[in-house]
Write an enzyme that holds these catalytic residues in place. Structure first.
Site, PDB file in Angstrom:
ATOM      1  N   TYR A  32      -1.955   2.519   7.593  1.00 48.85           N
ATOM      2  CA  TYR A  32      -2.367   1.184   7.142  1.00 48.85           C
ATOM      3  C   TYR A  32      -3.815   0.833   7.484  1.00 48.85           C
ATOM      4  O   TYR A  32      -4.248  -0.290   7.250  1.00 48.85           O
ATOM      5  CB  TYR A  32      -1.415   0.128   7.716  1.00 48.85           C
ATOM      6  CG  TYR A  32       0.000   0.267   7.198  1.00 48.85           C
ATOM      7  CD1 TYR A  32       0.287   0.034   5.863  1.00 48.85           C
ATOM      8  CD2 TYR A  32       1.040   0.656   8.043  1.00 48.85           C
ATOM      9  CE1 TYR A  32       1.571   0.175   5.370  1.00 48.85           C
ATOM     10  CE2 TYR A  32       2.337   0.799   7.562  1.00 48.85           C
ATOM     11  CZ  TYR A  32       2.590   0.551   6.224  1.00 48.85           C
ATOM     12  OH  TYR A  32       3.865   0.701   5.737  1.00 48.85           O
ATOM     13  N   ASN A  83       2.190 -11.193   1.979  1.00 49.03           N
ATOM     14  CA  ASN A  83       2.567  -9.791   2.153  1.00 49.03           C
ATOM     15  C   ASN A  83       3.908  -9.819   2.883  1.00 49.03           C
ATOM     16  O   ASN A  83       3.941 -10.001   4.109  1.00 49.03           O
ATOM     17  CB  ASN A  83       1.521  -9.012   2.950  1.00 49.03           C
ATOM     18  CG  ASN A  83       1.908  -7.535   3.067  1.00 49.03           C
ATOM     19  OD1 ASN A  83       3.049  -7.153   2.780  1.00 49.03           O
ATOM     20  ND2 ASN A  83       0.966  -6.702   3.487  1.00 49.03           N
ATOM     21  N   HIS A  89      11.350  -5.768   0.093  1.00 49.90           N
ATOM     22  CA  HIS A  89      12.305  -4.826  -0.502  1.00 49.90           C
ATOM     23  C   HIS A  89      13.758  -5.254  -0.321  1.00 49.90           C
ATOM     24  O   HIS A  89      14.662  -4.624  -0.864  1.00 49.90           O
ATOM     25  CB  HIS A  89      12.126  -3.434   0.122  1.00 49.90           C
ATOM     26  CG  HIS A  89      10.699  -2.985   0.164  1.00 49.90           C
ATOM     27  ND1 HIS A  89       9.915  -2.891  -0.960  1.00 49.90           N
ATOM     28  CD2 HIS A  89       9.886  -2.638   1.211  1.00 49.90           C
ATOM     29  CE1 HIS A  89       8.699  -2.489  -0.621  1.00 49.90           C
ATOM     30  NE2 HIS A  89       8.660  -2.331   0.695  1.00 49.90           N
ATOM     31  N   HIS A 109       0.232  -6.162  -1.200  1.00 52.86           N
ATOM     32  CA  HIS A 109       0.609  -5.036  -0.336  1.00 52.86           C
ATOM     33  C   HIS A 109      -0.640  -4.207  -0.077  1.00 52.86           C
ATOM     34  O   HIS A 109      -1.414  -3.942  -1.015  1.00 52.86           O
ATOM     35  CB  HIS A 109       1.678  -4.153  -0.992  1.00 52.86           C
ATOM     36  CG  HIS A 109       2.993  -4.849  -1.132  1.00 52.86           C
ATOM     37  ND1 HIS A 109       3.863  -4.999  -0.076  1.00 52.86           N
ATOM     38  CD2 HIS A 109       3.565  -5.469  -2.188  1.00 52.86           C
ATOM     39  CE1 HIS A 109       4.924  -5.671  -0.485  1.00 52.86           C
ATOM     40  NE2 HIS A 109       4.769  -5.971  -1.764  1.00 52.86           N
ATOM     41  N   LEU A 110      -0.812  -3.788   1.161  1.00 46.15           N
ATOM     42  CA  LEU A 110      -1.961  -2.946   1.516  1.00 46.15           C
ATOM     43  C   LEU A 110      -1.883  -1.618   0.770  1.00 46.15           C
ATOM     44  O   LEU A 110      -2.886  -1.123   0.247  1.00 46.15           O
ATOM     45  CB  LEU A 110      -1.957  -2.686   3.023  1.00 46.15           C
ATOM     46  CG  LEU A 110      -2.108  -3.936   3.905  1.00 46.15           C
ATOM     47  CD1 LEU A 110      -1.536  -3.674   5.294  1.00 46.15           C
ATOM     48  CD2 LEU A 110      -3.566  -4.351   3.980  1.00 46.15           C
ATOM     49  N   SER A 111      -0.692  -1.045   0.733  1.00 43.80           N
ATOM     50  CA  SER A 111      -0.491   0.253   0.077  1.00 43.80           C
ATOM     51  C   SER A 111       0.077   0.044  -1.324  1.00 43.80           C
ATOM     52  O   SER A 111       0.592  -1.038  -1.640  1.00 43.80           O
ATOM     53  CB  SER A 111       0.487   1.101   0.911  1.00 43.80           C
ATOM     54  OG  SER A 111       1.751   0.446   1.017  1.00 43.80           O
ATOM     55  N   ARG A 120      10.894   1.813  -1.418  1.00 40.68           N
ATOM     56  CA  ARG A 120       9.846   0.776  -1.397  1.00 40.68           C
ATOM     57  C   ARG A 120       9.457   0.344  -2.819  1.00 40.68           C
ATOM     58  O   ARG A 120       8.629  -0.539  -2.987  1.00 40.68           O
ATOM     59  CB  ARG A 120       8.584   1.297  -0.693  1.00 40.68           C
ATOM     60  CG  ARG A 120       8.768   1.567   0.773  1.00 40.68           C
ATOM     61  CD  ARG A 120       7.430   1.927   1.416  1.00 40.68           C
ATOM     62  NE  ARG A 120       7.644   2.629   2.665  1.00 40.68           N
ATOM     63  CZ  ARG A 120       7.850   2.035   3.842  1.00 40.68           C
ATOM     64  NH1 ARG A 120       7.833   0.726   3.933  1.00 40.68           N
ATOM     65  NH2 ARG A 120       8.040   2.752   4.927  1.00 40.68           N
TER      66      ARG A 120
HETATM   67  O1  CA2 Z   1       1.680  -1.884   2.022  1.00 36.97           O
HETATM   68  C1  CA2 Z   1       2.082  -2.931   2.540  1.00 36.97           C
HETATM   69  O2  CA2 Z   1       1.345  -3.895   2.753  1.00 36.97           O
HETATM   70  C2  CA2 Z   1       3.537  -3.047   2.987  1.00 36.97           C
HETATM   71  O3  CA2 Z   1       3.971  -4.396   2.717  1.00 36.97           O
HETATM   72  C3  CA2 Z   1       3.564  -2.772   4.474  1.00 36.97           C
HETATM   73  C4  CA2 Z   1       4.983  -2.788   5.064  1.00 36.97           C
HETATM   74  C5  CA2 Z   1       5.909  -1.855   4.269  1.00 36.97           C
HETATM   75  O4  CA2 Z   1       7.235  -1.992   4.744  1.00 36.97           O
HETATM   76  C6  CA2 Z   1       5.877  -2.167   2.790  1.00 36.97           C
HETATM   77  O5  CA2 Z   1       6.686  -1.217   2.116  1.00 36.97           O
HETATM   78  C7  CA2 Z   1       4.456  -2.095   2.236  1.00 36.97           C
HETATM   79  C8  CA2 Z   1       4.970  -2.342   6.516  1.00 36.97           C
HETATM   80  C9  CA2 Z   1       4.136  -3.190   7.416  1.00 36.97           C
HETATM   81  C10 CA2 Z   1       4.199  -2.591   8.785  1.00 36.97           C
HETATM   82  O6  CA2 Z   1       2.890  -2.459   9.277  1.00 36.97           O
HETATM   83  C11 CA2 Z   1       2.695  -1.651  10.355  1.00 36.97           C
HETATM   84  C12 CA2 Z   1       1.404  -1.579  10.830  1.00 36.97           C
HETATM   85  C13 CA2 Z   1       1.117  -0.780  11.892  1.00 36.97           C
HETATM   86  C14 CA2 Z   1       2.118  -0.046  12.523  1.00 36.97           C
HETATM   87  C15 CA2 Z   1       3.416  -0.112  12.042  1.00 36.97           C
HETATM   88  C16 CA2 Z   1       3.711  -0.920  10.970  1.00 36.97           C
END
Ligand code: CA2
Length: 156
Positions: A32, A83, A89, A109-111, A120
């Site tokens: 991320y 976000n 999901h 979403h970041l990704s 996802r």
């Molecule tokens: O891409 C995104 O912004 C997500 O919303 C990020 C979520 C993920 O579950 C979605 O599928 C996509 C996860 C956020 C968790 O962020 C972390 C950051 C650092 C370490 C662990 C988790």
């Protein structure tokens, strides 16, 4: 035109962040990135200010608290940028609350969730969002602020 309070002040954009986003830049930077959530908040505040807007920025690891923040935005915000992280999901409760809003909602979403694991690929939040920005990392939040300004036609 942007929604105003009784004192004729433009209401803030509510920028809401779901579970684990408090760990951004601290854990798993290879997934991320290195930008912390505090840095994203500052970038969003500056970007909103450049449009004559203000923000309320929140993060919660609890689904019900995110519902509470969305309900607060319903009466106290001009738009929502969310976000929802993992709850996007899974959470019909968050979708129900978003569908009760009468203000623009931008999902960020970041990704790019479609390039990731199949579990996802679906986002319930998308079904209630005005627009969706994904895969641009922290920049996505800034583009969402720009989109809100454009939708509300707030002049620079
Ligand atoms: O891409 C995104 O912004 C997500 O919303 C990020 C979520 C993920 O579950 C979605 O599928 C996509 C996860 C956020 C968790 O962020 C972390 C950051 C650092 C370490 C662990 C988790």
């Amino acid at each position: 035109m942007a929604k105003k309070s009784k004192q004729s002040k433009i209401l803030p954009i509510y920028i809401l962040n779901g579970p684990n986003l408090n760990l951004l830049g601290v854990r798993e930077p290879e997934v991320y990135g290195y930008t912390t959530l505090a840095a994203i908040e500052k970038m969003c505040a500056d970007q909103a200010k450049s449009h004559g807007l203000a923000i309320v920025f929140r993060q919660s690891n609890r689904e019900g608290e995110i519902v509470d923040h969305l309900q607060e935005a319903r009466t106290s915000g001009c738009a929502v940028i969310i976000n929802p992280a993992g709850y996007g999901h899974t959470s019909i409760a968050i979708l129900d609350t978003i569908q009760a809003l009468k203000i623009p909602v931008i999902e960020v979403h970041l990704s790019n969730i479609h390039k990731r694991e199949p579990y996802r690929h679906n986002s319930y939040v998308s079904k209630g969002a005005t627009g969706i920005i994904m895969g641009l990392g922290a920049q996505g939040y800034l583009r969402a602020v720009d989109a809100v300004a454009e939708i509300l036609k707030v002049s620079k």
